[in-house]
Design an enzyme around this catalytic site. Structure first.
Site, PDB file in Angstrom:
ATOM      1  N   ASP A  74      15.724   8.795  51.347  1.00 57.26           N
ATOM      2  CA  ASP A  74      15.877   8.634  52.793  1.00 57.26           C
ATOM      3  C   ASP A  74      16.287   9.898  53.514  1.00 57.26           C
ATOM      4  O   ASP A  74      16.821  10.836  52.910  1.00 57.26           O
ATOM      5  CB  ASP A  74      16.959   7.588  53.070  1.00 57.26           C
ATOM      6  CG  ASP A  74      18.352   8.134  52.776  1.00 57.26           C
ATOM      7  OD1 ASP A  74      18.611   8.483  51.604  1.00 57.26           O
ATOM      8  OD2 ASP A  74      19.162   8.249  53.709  1.00 57.26           O
ATOM      9  N   ASP A 119      16.834   9.135  41.415  1.00 56.80           N
ATOM     10  CA  ASP A 119      15.723   9.519  42.283  1.00 56.80           C
ATOM     11  C   ASP A 119      15.520  11.032  42.248  1.00 56.80           C
ATOM     12  O   ASP A 119      14.396  11.518  42.149  1.00 56.80           O
ATOM     13  CB  ASP A 119      15.952   9.039  43.725  1.00 56.80           C
ATOM     14  CG  ASP A 119      17.300   9.461  44.302  1.00 56.80           C
ATOM     15  OD1 ASP A 119      18.142  10.038  43.570  1.00 56.80           O
ATOM     16  OD2 ASP A 119      17.530   9.206  45.496  1.00 56.80           O
ATOM     17  N   LYS A 145      15.359  19.297  41.445  1.00 55.26           N
ATOM     18  CA  LYS A 145      15.357  20.558  42.198  1.00 55.26           C
ATOM     19  C   LYS A 145      16.136  21.591  41.392  1.00 55.26           C
ATOM     20  O   LYS A 145      17.340  21.782  41.609  1.00 55.26           O
ATOM     21  CB  LYS A 145      16.049  20.374  43.551  1.00 55.26           C
ATOM     22  CG  LYS A 145      15.285  19.558  44.569  1.00 55.26           C
ATOM     23  CD  LYS A 145      16.115  19.470  45.847  1.00 55.26           C
ATOM     24  CE  LYS A 145      15.377  18.751  46.947  1.00 55.26           C
ATOM     25  NZ  LYS A 145      16.302  18.437  48.084  1.00 55.26           N
ATOM     26  N   ASP A 147      19.801  17.077  42.406  1.00 57.87           N
ATOM     27  CA  ASP A 147      19.892  18.152  43.394  1.00 57.87           C
ATOM     28  C   ASP A 147      20.932  19.171  42.917  1.00 57.87           C
ATOM     29  O   ASP A 147      20.618  20.047  42.130  1.00 57.87           O
ATOM     30  CB  ASP A 147      20.249  17.516  44.738  1.00 57.87           C
ATOM     31  CG  ASP A 147      20.245  18.487  45.893  1.00 57.87           C
ATOM     32  OD1 ASP A 147      19.526  19.488  45.809  1.00 57.87           O
ATOM     33  OD2 ASP A 147      20.953  18.240  46.886  1.00 57.87           O
TER      34      ASP A 147
HETATM   35  P1  IMP Z   1      23.404  15.689  43.550  1.00 57.87           P
HETATM   36  O1  IMP Z   1      24.700  15.091  43.142  1.00 57.87           O
HETATM   37  O2  IMP Z   1      23.563  16.880  44.444  1.00 57.87           O
HETATM   38  O3  IMP Z   1      22.458  15.977  42.409  1.00 57.87           O
HETATM   39  O4  IMP Z   1      22.801  14.666  44.560  1.00 57.87           O
HETATM   40  C1  IMP Z   1      21.852  13.805  44.303  1.00 57.87           C
HETATM   41  C2  IMP Z   1      21.768  12.790  45.432  1.00 57.87           C
HETATM   42  O5  IMP Z   1      21.634  13.404  46.734  1.00 57.87           O
HETATM   43  C3  IMP Z   1      20.467  12.084  45.189  1.00 57.87           C
HETATM   44  O6  IMP Z   1      20.665  10.982  44.334  1.00 57.87           O
HETATM   45  C4  IMP Z   1      19.997  11.740  46.568  1.00 57.87           C
HETATM   46  O7  IMP Z   1      20.518  10.486  46.961  1.00 57.87           O
HETATM   47  C5  IMP Z   1      20.550  12.828  47.472  1.00 57.87           C
HETATM   48  N1  IMP Z   1      19.507  13.873  47.722  1.00 57.87           N
HETATM   49  C6  IMP Z   1      19.457  15.113  47.214  1.00 57.87           C
HETATM   50  N2  IMP Z   1      18.370  15.788  47.657  1.00 57.87           N
HETATM   51  C7  IMP Z   1      17.691  14.922  48.442  1.00 57.87           C
HETATM   52  C8  IMP Z   1      16.455  15.021  49.195  1.00 57.87           C
HETATM   53  O8  IMP Z   1      15.733  16.031  49.215  1.00 57.87           O
HETATM   54  N3  IMP Z   1      16.097  13.906  49.900  1.00 57.87           N
HETATM   55  C9  IMP Z   1      16.828  12.765  49.907  1.00 57.87           C
HETATM   56  N4  IMP Z   1      17.989  12.627  49.231  1.00 57.87           N
HETATM   57  C10 IMP Z   1      18.418  13.700  48.506  1.00 57.87           C
HETATM   58 MG    MG Z   2      20.851   9.054  44.815  1.00 62.19          MG
END
Ligand code: IMP
Ligand code: MG
Length: 186
Positions: A170, A111, A142, A114
């Site tokens: 969510d 999705d 992002k 981040d």
């Molecule tokens: P990462 O491991 O930091 O890249 O995290 C990714 C996960 O964090 C995603 O798959 C989302 O489930 C959650 N996440 C990160 N940013 C957002 C946001 O802006 N809204 C909702 N969920 C987010």
């Molecule tokens: Mg996720």
């Protein structure tokens, strides 16, 4: 939901936070058409295995799969990350026990990318299963929030480092059902 009921409002409230409409379902659909075309160009004769990261990517995956006009498979995976005090964080990966990935072309469906922690860990895990290739698609990215360098092969929208909900994503478990994407109100 939007104590709200109105699924198409320009502004919504979820618990303590206010969000404004940011990317419409129509624009998301157009972007997914582009992604589907590129996937077809690259993988239509590879019988790819799509691995959908639960829960957030379920709507993106459902929309994307129905635009693919070539043979492919899909499975769901669950990845739990614990940021805690460690800067590296930890993740638990839950995969169906019976899928064979050796020599397969894998496309991870996310999705949002981040910090990049989830995807970096998952990629390492998959590498040990000796697939032919591992590619990544994510409807949202992002770039400013990346703590790990992540290359998204089939990117959707690059967005600023602000929290978003809707279209599968969510806040406190809520908002996944919203057809449009909403951004935290500044
Ligand atoms: P990462 O491991 O930091 O890249 O995290 C990714 C996960 O964090 C995603 O798959 C989302 O489930 C959650 N996440 C990160 N940013 C957002 C946001 O802006 N809204 C909702 N969920 C987010
Ligand atoms: Mg996720």
């Amino acid at each position: 939901m939007n104590e709200h009921g109105n699924m198409n409002a320009t502004e919504i409230q979820i618990d303590d936070l206010q969000f404004v409409r940011y990317i419409t379902a129509e624009n998301i659909d157009r972007k997914i058409n582009e992604i589907a075309r590129k996937l077809r160009d690259d993988l239509s004769d590879k019988y790819p295995m799509f691995l959908v990261v639960m829960n957030g990517a379920f709507i993106f995956a459902a929309d994307l799969m129905r635009k693919l006009d070539f043979p492919c498979e899909l499975n769901f995976v669950r990845i739990k990350s614990y940021q805690g005090t460690q800067s590296t964080g930890n993740v638990d990966i839950f995969m169906p026990p019976d899928i064979q990935l050796r020599d397969r072309y894998i496309v991870i469906v996310e999705d949002i990318i981040d910090t990049g922690l989830t995807i970096t860990s998952f990629r390492k895990y998959l590498q040990n299963l000796h697939p032919a290739d591992i590619r990544l698609t994510s409807i949202l990215i992002k770039p400013e929030a990346h703590l790990h360098p992540v290359h998204t092969d089939y990117p959707g929208f690059s967005i600023p480092d602000l929290f978003v909900v809707g279209y599968g994503l969510d806040y406190n478990g809520k908002g996944r059902n919203l057809p449009d994407l909403y951004q935290l109100k500044a």
